[in-house]
Design a protein around this motif. Structure first.
Motif, PDB file in Angstrom:
ATOM      1  N   GLU A 113       1.993  12.407  -9.517  1.00 38.49           N
ATOM      2  CA  GLU A 113       1.130  13.571  -9.249  1.00 38.49           C
ATOM      3  C   GLU A 113      -0.335  13.233  -9.435  1.00 38.49           C
ATOM      4  O   GLU A 113      -1.126  14.030  -9.947  1.00 38.49           O
ATOM      5  N   MET A 114      -0.708  12.023  -8.976  1.00 40.83           N
ATOM      6  CA  MET A 114      -2.098  11.564  -9.016  1.00 40.83           C
ATOM      7  C   MET A 114      -2.740  11.794  -7.649  1.00 40.83           C
ATOM      8  O   MET A 114      -2.127  11.496  -6.623  1.00 40.83           O
ATOM      9  N   ARG A 143       7.157  -0.092  -6.567  1.00 37.50           N
ATOM     10  CA  ARG A 143       8.388   0.561  -6.109  1.00 37.50           C
ATOM     11  C   ARG A 143       9.479   0.537  -7.165  1.00 37.50           C
ATOM     12  O   ARG A 143      10.451   1.303  -7.098  1.00 37.50           O
ATOM     13  N   MET A 144       9.338  -0.316  -8.188  1.00 40.49           N
ATOM     14  CA  MET A 144      10.390  -0.498  -9.178  1.00 40.49           C
ATOM     15  C   MET A 144      10.055   0.113 -10.536  1.00 40.49           C
ATOM     16  O   MET A 144      10.788  -0.072 -11.500  1.00 40.49           O
ATOM     17  N   VAL A 145       8.966   0.841 -10.623  1.00 40.55           N
ATOM     18  CA  VAL A 145       8.513   1.390 -11.907  1.00 40.55           C
ATOM     19  C   VAL A 145       9.378   2.565 -12.359  1.00 40.55           C
ATOM     20  O   VAL A 145       9.640   2.743 -13.557  1.00 40.55           O
ATOM     21  N   GLU A 146       9.840   3.364 -11.396  1.00 41.92           N
ATOM     22  CA  GLU A 146      10.579   4.590 -11.737  1.00 41.92           C
ATOM     23  C   GLU A 146      11.821   4.272 -12.565  1.00 41.92           C
ATOM     24  O   GLU A 146      12.584   3.355 -12.252  1.00 41.92           O
ATOM     25  N   LEU A 165       4.049   5.688  -5.575  1.00 46.57           N
ATOM     26  CA  LEU A 165       4.017   5.795  -7.037  1.00 46.57           C
ATOM     27  C   LEU A 165       3.006   6.843  -7.478  1.00 46.57           C
ATOM     28  O   LEU A 165       3.286   7.672  -8.360  1.00 46.57           O
ATOM     29  N   LEU A 166       1.832   6.842  -6.872  1.00 43.27           N
ATOM     30  CA  LEU A 166       0.810   7.834  -7.217  1.00 43.27           C
ATOM     31  C   LEU A 166       1.305   9.253  -6.918  1.00 43.27           C
ATOM     32  O   LEU A 166       1.059  10.180  -7.694  1.00 43.27           O
ATOM     33  N   GLY A 182       0.811  -1.214   0.000  1.00 40.95           N
ATOM     34  CA  GLY A 182       0.000   0.000   0.000  1.00 40.95           C
ATOM     35  C   GLY A 182       0.842   1.260   0.000  1.00 40.95           C
ATOM     36  O   GLY A 182       0.559   2.215  -0.737  1.00 40.95           O
ATOM     37  N   ILE A 183       1.880   1.277   0.820  1.00 38.96           N
ATOM     38  CA  ILE A 183       2.763   2.442   0.878  1.00 38.96           C
ATOM     39  C   ILE A 183       3.472   2.633  -0.466  1.00 38.96           C
ATOM     40  O   ILE A 183       3.586   3.754  -0.977  1.00 38.96           O
TER      41      ILE A 183
END
Length: 452
Positions: A28-29, A150-153, A23-24, A17-18
């Motif tokens: 900027e969601m 957590r690994m998308v960036e 990511l959101l 969840g964190i």
């Protein structure tokens, strides 16, 4: 992007969840964090991440009037999809996603996804190493312990994501479409969550739901459910088998793993070259090989990794030898079928530590698999009486109860003789006495290393 301008409710404030909220925030969601645990405070949740210091947090019973604030709800894997609160969101027309679906919406590159009742972690770790042998940007994520979000960036079109996906995570996929998927096996598990075997199977099979006819699904030919499932798929199917030769696919032929394709037969490796024990691990090797081949990795590059790969932590992991007795940590054996593989891998008389959190499993097949190999069964946790009753019914009486893992280790150390083994392979989840199977396994290893 489907999410643009939409407000998201993130349900659950654990690791997943964190990570989803972070990511959101980076994208900027607009979002709100929610947790039903009334023992938490908003300050407790915000303290979990610097990025979330100023976010809105709702704790306790969810105010139904807030439903209309959101277009999406992103559930952590531990949140059942049939909770009254989740049903209320669904009835209001809010789309229910999970952390995996959210990550996929923002990710780039190629995704290889692995599920199954047992062997997921070993297969995922092995597949990740194989891909890293030919690609400089490989991300191993999911149920293996690293949130996908957590690994998308920083992902690019050249990124390869290798994802271990649980049945809990697959309940909430929608557009998720891996380039290659794999279902290793299906045996009863998590029936306290899924309620029926049919629901559990359906959740596992959802890993292929978004795939196209040009993508690939790797399946275990010796699993009858998966063999039939493969016949119904629109994807390309690559089977593997530990029991018979296949005209097309991977199979175990004596001590050799063979890849049959286009009327050719190529040797992948000999099982004597591997550092992994047991037929179940040979199946994991075939699955990882099939995934990698389907992703375009040359066979020689796969072989380089197969012969150097060692077992993952907590899965039939050799710990040490004390007074001539070998100790093995199989804390990841969290269901009877996984624990059966642990017993089969033992080559000597074994003192076995079992028991734990009750997932509504049955233990007959596990006890029948002892096959004269288990010298003493030491039972801990919530399921110990249920397992003892099953053992007695099947004529196995060499069991004893322990009040703690330490007591169980002490009993085994006093019982096992030189040349024998001690195995922690509980056939149960850990949540009655421990935070996780990792904590259980780590504590076991610490206790063993302190033995005189």
């Amino acid at each position: 992007m489907e999410l643009n301008g939409k407000k998201v409710l993130v349900v659950g404030t654990g690791i997943s969840g964190i990570a989803a909220a972070e990511l959101l925030k980076k994208q900027e969601m607009p979002f709100v964090l929610y947790d039903g645990n009334e023992k938490l405070t908003p300050e407790d949740v915000r303290a979990k991440s610097e990025l979330l210091r100023d976010c809105e947090v709702i704790i306790g019973e969810f105010p139904t009037e807030r439903c209309f604030d959101f277009s999406y709800a992103v559930l952590s894997p531990g949140v059942p999809t049939d909770l009254p609160m989740v049903n209320a969101l669904r009835e209001k027309g809010i789309k229910i996603w999970g952390e995996i679906e959210l990550a996929f919406a923002f990710s780039k590159g190629k995704v290889l996804a692995i599920t199954g009742t047992n062997g997921k972690t070993t297969t995922t770790a092995l597949t990740g190493e194989i891909l890293a042998n030919v690609n400089s940007d490989v991300r191993v994520v999911g149920n293996i312990g690293v949130p996908y979000t957590r690994m998308v960036e920083g992902m690019t079109d050249d990124t390869v994501t290798v994802a271990e996906i649980s049945s809990f995570q697959l309940e909430t996929v929608e557009h998720f479409a891996p380039e290659v998927s794999a279902i290793l096996n299906i045996t009863p598990d998590h029936l306290n969550r899924h309620h029926t075997m049919e629901n559990y199977i359906a959740a596992k099979e959802r890993i292929t739901e978004g795939q196209s006819s040009e993508q690939v699904c790797v399946l275990n030919y010796e699993d009858e459910v998966l063999r039939r499932f493969g016949e119904s798929l629109r994807t390309k199917v690559l089977y593997f088998s530990s029991a018979r030769a296949l005209d097309n696919g991977l199979y175990l032929d004596g001590e050799e793993i063979i890849y049959a394709h286009d009327t050719k037969k190529e040797k992948v490796c000999s099982i004597r070259e591997l550092n992994l024990l047991g037929k179940h691990n040979y199946e994991n090797v075939m699955a990882a090989t099939g995934i990698a081949l389907s992703a375009g990795v040359p066979l020689e590059k796969i072989h380089e990794v197969l012969v150097r790969f060692t077992a993952v932590e907590h899965r039939i992991e050799y710990v040490t030898e004390v007074n001539g007795v070998k100790y093995y940590n199989d804390s990841k054996g969290t269901n009877p079928d996984a624990a059966i593989q642990g017993i089969r891998a033992m080559q000597t008389k074994t003192c076995l530590i079992g028991g734990g959190y009750d997932k509504q499993s049955e233990y007959e097949e596990w006890i029948q698999a002892f096959d004269g190999k288990v010298k003493k069964l030491v039972l801990i946790g919530a399921t110990r009486q249920k397992i003892a009753d099953t053992a007695k019914k099947l004529g196995f009486h060499d069991y004893v109860f322990a009040e703690s893992l330490q007591e169980a280790v002490d009993i085994c150390a006093a019982t096992a003789e030189p040349g024998e083994s001690v195995l922690l392979s509980p056939a149960c989840a850990s949540w009655d006495m421990f935070d996780s199977y990792e904590q259980r396994g780590t504590m076991f290893k610490d206790m063993v290393r302190k033995l005189k």
